[in-house]
Design a protein around this motif. Structure first.
Motif, PDB file in Angstrom:
ATOM      1  N   ILE A  50       0.812  -1.225   0.000  1.00 12.63           N
ATOM      2  CA  ILE A  50       0.000   0.000   0.000  1.00 12.63           C
ATOM      3  C   ILE A  50       0.842   1.270   0.000  1.00 12.63           C
ATOM      4  O   ILE A  50       0.312   2.358  -0.207  1.00 12.63           O
ATOM      5  CB  ILE A  50      -0.977   0.039   1.185  1.00 12.63           C
ATOM      6  N   GLY A  51       2.143   1.144   0.255  1.00 13.54           N
ATOM      7  CA  GLY A  51       2.967   2.343   0.292  1.00 13.54           C
ATOM      8  C   GLY A  51       4.414   2.026   0.594  1.00 13.54           C
ATOM      9  O   GLY A  51       4.805   0.868   0.731  1.00 13.54           O
ATOM     10  N   PHE A  52       5.180   3.097   0.719  1.00 11.93           N
ATOM     11  CA  PHE A  52       6.599   2.974   1.001  1.00 11.93           C
ATOM     12  C   PHE A  52       7.070   4.249   1.682  1.00 11.93           C
ATOM     13  O   PHE A  52       6.405   5.290   1.605  1.00 11.93           O
ATOM     14  CB  PHE A  52       7.392   2.722  -0.284  1.00 11.93           C
ATOM     15  N   TYR A  53       8.205   4.157   2.365  1.00 16.53           N
ATOM     16  CA  TYR A  53       8.782   5.349   2.969  1.00 16.53           C
ATOM     17  C   TYR A  53      10.271   5.169   3.148  1.00 16.53           C
ATOM     18  O   TYR A  53      10.795   4.050   3.092  1.00 16.53           O
ATOM     19  CB  TYR A  53       8.107   5.685   4.311  1.00 16.53           C
ATOM     20  N   CYS A  54      10.946   6.296   3.353  1.00 18.96           N
ATOM     21  CA  CYS A  54      12.366   6.264   3.656  1.00 18.96           C
ATOM     22  C   CYS A  54      12.670   7.344   4.675  1.00 18.96           C
ATOM     23  O   CYS A  54      11.895   8.280   4.867  1.00 18.96           O
ATOM     24  CB  CYS A  54      13.221   6.457   2.408  1.00 18.96           C
ATOM     25  N   LEU A  55      13.792   7.186   5.324  1.00 19.28           N
ATOM     26  CA  LEU A  55      14.274   8.147   6.303  1.00 19.28           C
ATOM     27  C   LEU A  55      15.680   8.569   5.895  1.00 19.28           C
ATOM     28  O   LEU A  55      16.442   7.766   5.376  1.00 19.28           O
ATOM     29  CB  LEU A  55      14.320   7.530   7.707  1.00 19.28           C
ATOM     30  N   GLY A  56      16.012   9.827   6.135  1.00 23.73           N
ATOM     31  CA  GLY A  56      17.372  10.280   5.895  1.00 23.73           C
ATOM     32  C   GLY A  56      17.578  10.893   4.527  1.00 23.73           C
ATOM     33  O   GLY A  56      16.670  11.482   3.942  1.00 23.73           O
ATOM     34  N   VAL A  57      18.770  10.727   4.007  1.00 25.72           N
ATOM     35  CA  VAL A  57      19.200  11.442   2.804  1.00 25.72           C
ATOM     36  C   VAL A  57      18.334  11.129   1.584  1.00 25.72           C
ATOM     37  O   VAL A  57      18.116  11.994   0.735  1.00 25.72           O
ATOM     38  CB  VAL A  57      20.696  11.185   2.528  1.00 25.72           C
ATOM     39  N   TYR A  58      17.796   9.921   1.482  1.00 28.07           N
ATOM     40  CA  TYR A  58      16.962   9.590   0.324  1.00 28.07           C
ATOM     41  C   TYR A  58      15.657  10.379   0.317  1.00 28.07           C
ATOM     42  O   TYR A  58      15.000  10.507  -0.714  1.00 28.07           O
ATOM     43  CB  TYR A  58      16.665   8.091   0.254  1.00 28.07           C
ATOM     44  N   ALA A  59      15.257  10.920   1.468  1.00 29.91           N
ATOM     45  CA  ALA A  59      14.041  11.719   1.551  1.00 29.91           C
ATOM     46  C   ALA A  59      14.284  13.178   1.179  1.00 29.91           C
ATOM     47  O   ALA A  59      13.344  13.945   1.045  1.00 29.91           O
ATOM     48  CB  ALA A  59      13.465  11.641   2.967  1.00 29.91           C
ATOM     49  N   GLN A  60      15.539  13.559   1.005  1.00 26.38           N
ATOM     50  CA  GLN A  60      15.878  14.935   0.663  1.00 26.38           C
ATOM     51  C   GLN A  60      15.831  15.127  -0.847  1.00 26.38           C
ATOM     52  O   GLN A  60      16.196  14.233  -1.604  1.00 26.38           O
ATOM     53  CB  GLN A  60      17.277  15.275   1.191  1.00 26.38           C
ATOM     54  N   VAL A  61      15.373  16.298  -1.272  1.00 26.33           N
ATOM     55  CA  VAL A  61      15.311  16.635  -2.691  1.00 26.33           C
ATOM     56  C   VAL A  61      16.552  17.468  -3.018  1.00 26.33           C
ATOM     57  O   VAL A  61      16.707  18.579  -2.501  1.00 26.33           O
ATOM     58  CB  VAL A  61      14.026  17.420  -3.021  1.00 26.33           C
ATOM     59  N   THR A  71      20.223  17.956  11.814  1.00 27.47           N
ATOM     60  CA  THR A  71      19.520  18.107  13.087  1.00 27.47           C
ATOM     61  C   THR A  71      18.104  17.547  13.019  1.00 27.47           C
ATOM     62  O   THR A  71      17.423  17.486  14.036  1.00 27.47           O
ATOM     63  CB  THR A  71      19.475  19.590  13.538  1.00 27.47           C
ATOM     64  N   TYR A  72      17.662  17.161  11.829  1.00 30.28           N
ATOM     65  CA  TYR A  72      16.331  16.599  11.622  1.00 30.28           C
ATOM     66  C   TYR A  72      16.434  15.215  11.008  1.00 30.28           C
ATOM     67  O   TYR A  72      17.408  14.901  10.328  1.00 30.28           O
ATOM     68  CB  TYR A  72      15.514  17.476  10.665  1.00 30.28           C
ATOM     69  N   THR A  73      15.399  14.417  11.208  1.00 30.05           N
ATOM     70  CA  THR A  73      15.231  13.179  10.459  1.00 30.05           C
ATOM     71  C   THR A  73      14.294  13.495   9.305  1.00 30.05           C
ATOM     72  O   THR A  73      13.144  13.902   9.519  1.00 30.05           O
ATOM     73  CB  THR A  73      14.624  12.065  11.334  1.00 30.05           C
ATOM     74  N   ASP A  74      14.786  13.348   8.084  1.00 31.19           N
ATOM     75  CA  ASP A  74      13.967  13.590   6.899  1.00 31.19           C
ATOM     76  C   ASP A  74      13.134  12.352   6.608  1.00 31.19           C
ATOM     77  O   ASP A  74      13.623  11.220   6.713  1.00 31.19           O
ATOM     78  CB  ASP A  74      14.860  13.913   5.704  1.00 31.19           C
ATOM     79  N   ILE A  75      11.872  12.599   6.247  1.00 30.44           N
ATOM     80  CA  ILE A  75      11.001  11.493   5.868  1.00 30.44           C
ATOM     81  C   ILE A  75      10.493  11.715   4.448  1.00 30.44           C
ATOM     82  O   ILE A  75      10.239  12.835   4.035  1.00 30.44           O
ATOM     83  CB  ILE A  75       9.817  11.304   6.852  1.00 30.44           C
ATOM     84  N   GLY A  76      10.415  10.633   3.713  1.00 29.42           N
ATOM     85  CA  GLY A  76       9.843  10.631   2.374  1.00 29.42           C
ATOM     86  C   GLY A  76       8.891   9.458   2.288  1.00 29.42           C
ATOM     87  O   GLY A  76       9.143   8.407   2.874  1.00 29.42           O
ATOM     88  N   LEU A  77       7.789   9.623   1.583  1.00 29.43           N
ATOM     89  CA  LEU A  77       6.804   8.549   1.548  1.00 29.43           C
ATOM     90  C   LEU A  77       5.946   8.623   0.301  1.00 29.43           C
ATOM     91  O   LEU A  77       5.892   9.651  -0.372  1.00 29.43           O
ATOM     92  CB  LEU A  77       5.910   8.615   2.793  1.00 29.43           C
TER      93      LEU A  77
END
Length: 145
Positions: A50-61, A71-77
């Motif tokens: 139903i979905g996917f997500y990542c944390l860290g550098v892969y969530a950054q554009v 200083t943050y945890t980046d999230i992408g989904l």
């Protein structure tokens, strides 16, 4: 919802998802590089993928103006196209937020500015717009919680 390591099969399925305009921006072209990147993500199943997500550098554009710091945890989904706009987003984002909170840092995400549905959910969950930048004629918002 069941979180699993991404499999090549899941990654192939995700690359075949097609979203309707204007969300077709998120359609992926099948490629070896795209598959390799998706392998850094987690797959979310609820009887089916139903979905996917990542944390860290892969969530950054990547871009030329905004500099991400650690200083943050980046999230992408991303959610399956059939589940978008159906009221499933808040629960899905909350689940990703719970997983990301384990990193012990405040959360940050980057979203295309046209994606008002997602931005509405993010704002309801405590994210605030802190910066923006353009990449290939698309404006992106950086939001922190």
């Amino acid at each position: 919802m069941d979180i699993r390591p991404m499999t090549r099969q899941d990654a192939h399925v995700i690359q075949a998802w097609t979203y309707e305009a204007p969300y077709d921006f998120y359609n992926q072209e099948a490629s070896a590089e795209g598959l390799d990147e998706l392998m850094a993500y987690r797959a979310v199943h609820d009887r089916a993928l139903i979905g996917f997500y990542c944390l860290g550098v892969y969530a950054q554009v990547t871009n030329d103006t905004y500099v991400y710091d650690d200083t943050y945890t980046d999230i992408g989904l991303g959610m399956h196209p059939d589940r978008t706009g159906q009221g499933h987003g808040r629960q899905f984002v909350r689940m990703v937020m719970r997983e990301a909170a384990r990193e012990g840092k405040p959360l940050r995400l980057t979203v295309a500015a046209f994606n008002r549905r997602a931005i509405h959910i993010y704002e309801q969950l405590g994210f605030r717009h802190v910066a923006s930048f353009e990449k290939k004629q698309t404006c992106f918002l950086v939001m922190n919680q």
